[in-house]
Design an enzyme around this catalytic site. Structure first.
Site, PDB file in Angstrom:
ATOM      1  N   SER A   9      -1.215 -10.754  -1.656  1.00 13.99           N
ATOM      2  CA  SER A   9       0.204 -10.444  -1.883  1.00 13.99           C
ATOM      3  C   SER A   9       1.038 -11.581  -1.323  1.00 13.99           C
ATOM      4  CB  SER A   9       0.578  -9.140  -1.179  1.00 13.99           C
ATOM      5  OG  SER A   9       1.980  -9.088  -1.051  1.00 13.99           O
ATOM      6  N   HIS A  34      -0.767 -10.909  -6.385  1.00 11.42           N
ATOM      7  CA  HIS A  34       0.019  -9.678  -6.289  1.00 11.42           C
ATOM      8  C   HIS A  34       1.460 -10.042  -5.923  1.00 11.42           C
ATOM      9  CE1 HIS A  34       0.397  -5.304  -5.650  1.00 11.42           C
ATOM     10  NE2 HIS A  34       1.192  -5.603  -4.635  1.00 11.42           N
ATOM     11  N   ASP A  36       5.209  -8.580  -5.157  1.00 11.18           N
ATOM     12  CA  ASP A  36       5.950  -7.386  -4.753  1.00 11.18           C
ATOM     13  C   ASP A  36       7.432  -7.544  -5.061  1.00 11.18           C
ATOM     14  OD1 ASP A  36       3.946  -5.634  -3.576  1.00 11.18           O
ATOM     15  OD2 ASP A  36       3.649  -7.256  -2.134  1.00 11.18           O
ATOM     16  N   MET A  38      11.030  -5.896  -4.959  1.00 13.36           N
ATOM     17  CA  MET A  38      11.746  -4.846  -4.206  1.00 13.36           C
ATOM     18  C   MET A  38      13.247  -4.988  -4.411  1.00 13.36           C
ATOM     19  SD  MET A  38       9.695  -5.011  -0.610  1.00 13.36           S
ATOM     20  CE  MET A  38       7.905  -5.105  -0.535  1.00 13.36           C
ATOM     21  N   HIS A  67       4.023  -5.608  -8.945  1.00 14.63           N
ATOM     22  CA  HIS A  67       4.225  -4.266  -8.369  1.00 14.63           C
ATOM     23  C   HIS A  67       5.730  -4.032  -8.243  1.00 14.63           C
ATOM     24  CE1 HIS A  67       3.600  -1.651  -4.462  1.00 14.63           C
ATOM     25  NE2 HIS A  67       4.089  -0.949  -5.465  1.00 14.63           N
ATOM     26  N   MET A  69       8.699  -2.153  -7.082  1.00 11.16           N
ATOM     27  CA  MET A  69       9.238  -1.141  -6.156  1.00 11.16           C
ATOM     28  C   MET A  69      10.743  -1.114  -6.358  1.00 11.16           C
ATOM     29  SD  MET A  69       6.808  -2.203  -2.991  1.00 11.16           S
ATOM     30  CE  MET A  69       6.440  -3.743  -3.809  1.00 11.16           C
ATOM     31  N   MET A 138      -0.930   3.528  -2.874  1.00  7.56           N
ATOM     32  CA  MET A 138      -0.233   2.888  -1.753  1.00  7.56           C
ATOM     33  C   MET A 138      -0.785   3.462  -0.450  1.00  7.56           C
ATOM     34  SD  MET A 138       1.738   0.598  -2.850  1.00  7.56           S
ATOM     35  CE  MET A 138       2.283   0.143  -1.195  1.00  7.56           C
ATOM     36  N   GLY A 143       7.497  -1.452   1.170  1.00  5.04           N
ATOM     37  CA  GLY A 143       8.714  -2.112   1.632  1.00  5.04           C
ATOM     38  C   GLY A 143       8.435  -3.354   2.464  1.00  5.04           C
ATOM     39  N   GLY A 146       2.281  -6.180   6.454  1.00  2.00           N
ATOM     40  CA  GLY A 146       1.885  -6.098   7.860  1.00  2.00           C
ATOM     41  C   GLY A 146       1.899  -4.720   8.483  1.00  2.00           C
ATOM     42  N   ASP A 176      -3.275  -0.773  -1.888  1.00  2.00           N
ATOM     43  CA  ASP A 176      -2.278  -1.741  -1.401  1.00  2.00           C
ATOM     44  C   ASP A 176      -1.652  -1.260  -0.097  1.00  2.00           C
ATOM     45  OD1 ASP A 176      -0.245  -3.611  -1.141  1.00  2.00           O
ATOM     46  OD2 ASP A 176       0.884  -2.947  -2.910  1.00  2.00           O
ATOM     47  N   GLY A 177      -1.836  -2.063   0.944  1.00  2.00           N
ATOM     48  CA  GLY A 177      -1.173  -1.797   2.219  1.00  2.00           C
ATOM     49  C   GLY A 177      -2.154  -1.685   3.371  1.00  2.00           C
ATOM     50  N   GLY A 198      -2.195  -8.896   2.016  1.00  2.00           N
ATOM     51  CA  GLY A 198      -1.065  -9.771   2.277  1.00  2.00           C
ATOM     52  C   GLY A 198      -1.262 -10.548   3.556  1.00  2.00           C
TER      53      GLY A 198
HETATM   54  C1  DX5 Z   1       4.070  -3.199   0.615  1.00  6.56           C
HETATM   55  C2  DX5 Z   1       3.599  -4.113  -0.482  1.00  6.56           C
HETATM   56  C3  DX5 Z   1       2.293  -4.733  -0.207  1.00  6.56           C
HETATM   57  C4  DX5 Z   1       2.249  -5.653   0.980  1.00  6.56           C
HETATM   58  C5  DX5 Z   1       0.877  -5.614   1.526  1.00  6.56           C
HETATM   59  O1  DX5 Z   1       5.246  -2.616   0.228  1.00  6.56           O
HETATM   60  O2  DX5 Z   1       3.481  -3.397  -1.703  1.00  6.56           O
HETATM   61  O3  DX5 Z   1       1.765  -5.387  -1.360  1.00  6.56           O
HETATM   62  O4  DX5 Z   1       2.602  -6.973   0.698  1.00  6.56           O
HETATM   63  O5  DX5 Z   1       0.846  -6.349   2.696  1.00  6.56           O
HETATM   64  P1  DX5 Z   1      -0.272  -6.107   3.808  1.00  6.56           P
HETATM   65  O6  DX5 Z   1      -1.597  -6.435   3.184  1.00  6.56           O
HETATM   66  O7  DX5 Z   1       0.113  -7.044   4.893  1.00  6.56           O
HETATM   67  O8  DX5 Z   1      -0.192  -4.661   4.213  1.00  6.56           O
HETATM   68 ZN    ZN Z   2       2.373  -4.325  -3.424  1.00  5.62          ZN
END
Ligand code: DX5
Ligand code: ZN
Length: 220
Positions: A9, A34, A36, A38, A67, A69, A138, A143, A146, A176-177, A198
């Site tokens: 990500s 990936h 993200d 938002m 993705h 969001m 998820m 959002g 980390g 994811d997450g 990520g």
């Molecule tokens: C969260 C995102 C993820 C995020 C994952 O809202 O959708 O894709 O970047 O990051 P890590 O792997 O650090 O949890």
């Molecule tokens: Zn994501």
């Protein structure tokens, strides 16, 4: 060909060196990028839009796993299709007519994903699963990168896998997450075939070494 697809990500990469970062994870053996998206409404953070995806499209041949969001995703899917996304994933919580949006995505030749927040019950997608190309579970509240993996999602991944098997169709299962080398095995054993990573990759200092470590843990 590896069984598991690893999707770094870019949320956690160095945005000032985006092109190098993407090329480096590509060289390191990533399977997807990936992205993200938002909007500051559906999630309490703002990132990037279709213009960014269009620029990323020009510098990598890896599939772009987008993705969304965002509120009202159906108003933006055309833009993300035109920008060169390969997979577009929509939250069930944000789209009142998700089957219609899935049709639009698939009619463009792209893959359509459905995702749901950790607290959203899996049965909210019962009647949509067989229309999707991908289900994304998820494992954090979306959002931010980390965050810690929510362990109750192990069961949800298993149930989602069963749901997919029951359709008799080939549907990807992505998580994811909070996925890290330390917990990736249980996520894959639960039934996922794509993992988003990520911070685990982009904060590792050596992307190839991290991806190799993950492959070794998975016995691939
Ligand atoms: C969260 C995102 C993820 C995020 C994952 O809202 O959708 O894709 O970047 O990051 P890590 O792997 O650090 O949890
Ligand atoms: Zn994501």
């Amino acid at each position: 060909m590896f069984k598991t697809k690893i999707a770094p990500s870019i949320l956690s990469c160095n945005f000032l060196a985006l092109e190098d970062e993407i090329k480096e994870v590509e060289k390191a053996g990533a399977d997807l990028i990936h992205i993200d998206v938002m909007d500051g409404h559906f999630v309490p953070n703002i990132t990037i839009g279709p213009l960014f995806v269009e620029h990323i499209r020009r510098i990598t041949s890896l599939p772009l796993d987008v993705h969304l969001m965002i509120e009202n995703p159906s108003a933006f899917v055309d833009d993300f299709i035109k920008a060169g996304s390969d997979i577009i994933t929509i939250h069930i919580e944000t789209d009142k007519h998700i089957l219609r949006t899935i049709d639009v995505i698939k009619a463009s030749g792209k893959k359509a994903g459905i995702t749901l927040n950790p607290a959203t019950p899996l049965n909210s997608i019962t009647y949509a699963v067989k229309e999707a190309d991908l289900i994304l579970i998820m494992s954090v509240n979306p959002g931010f990168g980390g965050q810690s993996y929510i362990s109750a999602m192990d069961e949800k991944v298993k149930e989602a896998k069963k749901m997919i098997m029951d359709t008799g169709r080939e549907i990807d299962l992505e998580v994811d997450g909070g996925v890290k080398a330390s917990n990736v095995k249980k996520v894959i054993d639960a039934g996922a075939n794509i993992v988003v990573m990520g911070t685990e990759i982009f904060h590792s200092g050596d992307y190839a070494k991290k991806i190799k470590e993950v492959r070794e843990i998975l016995g691939e």
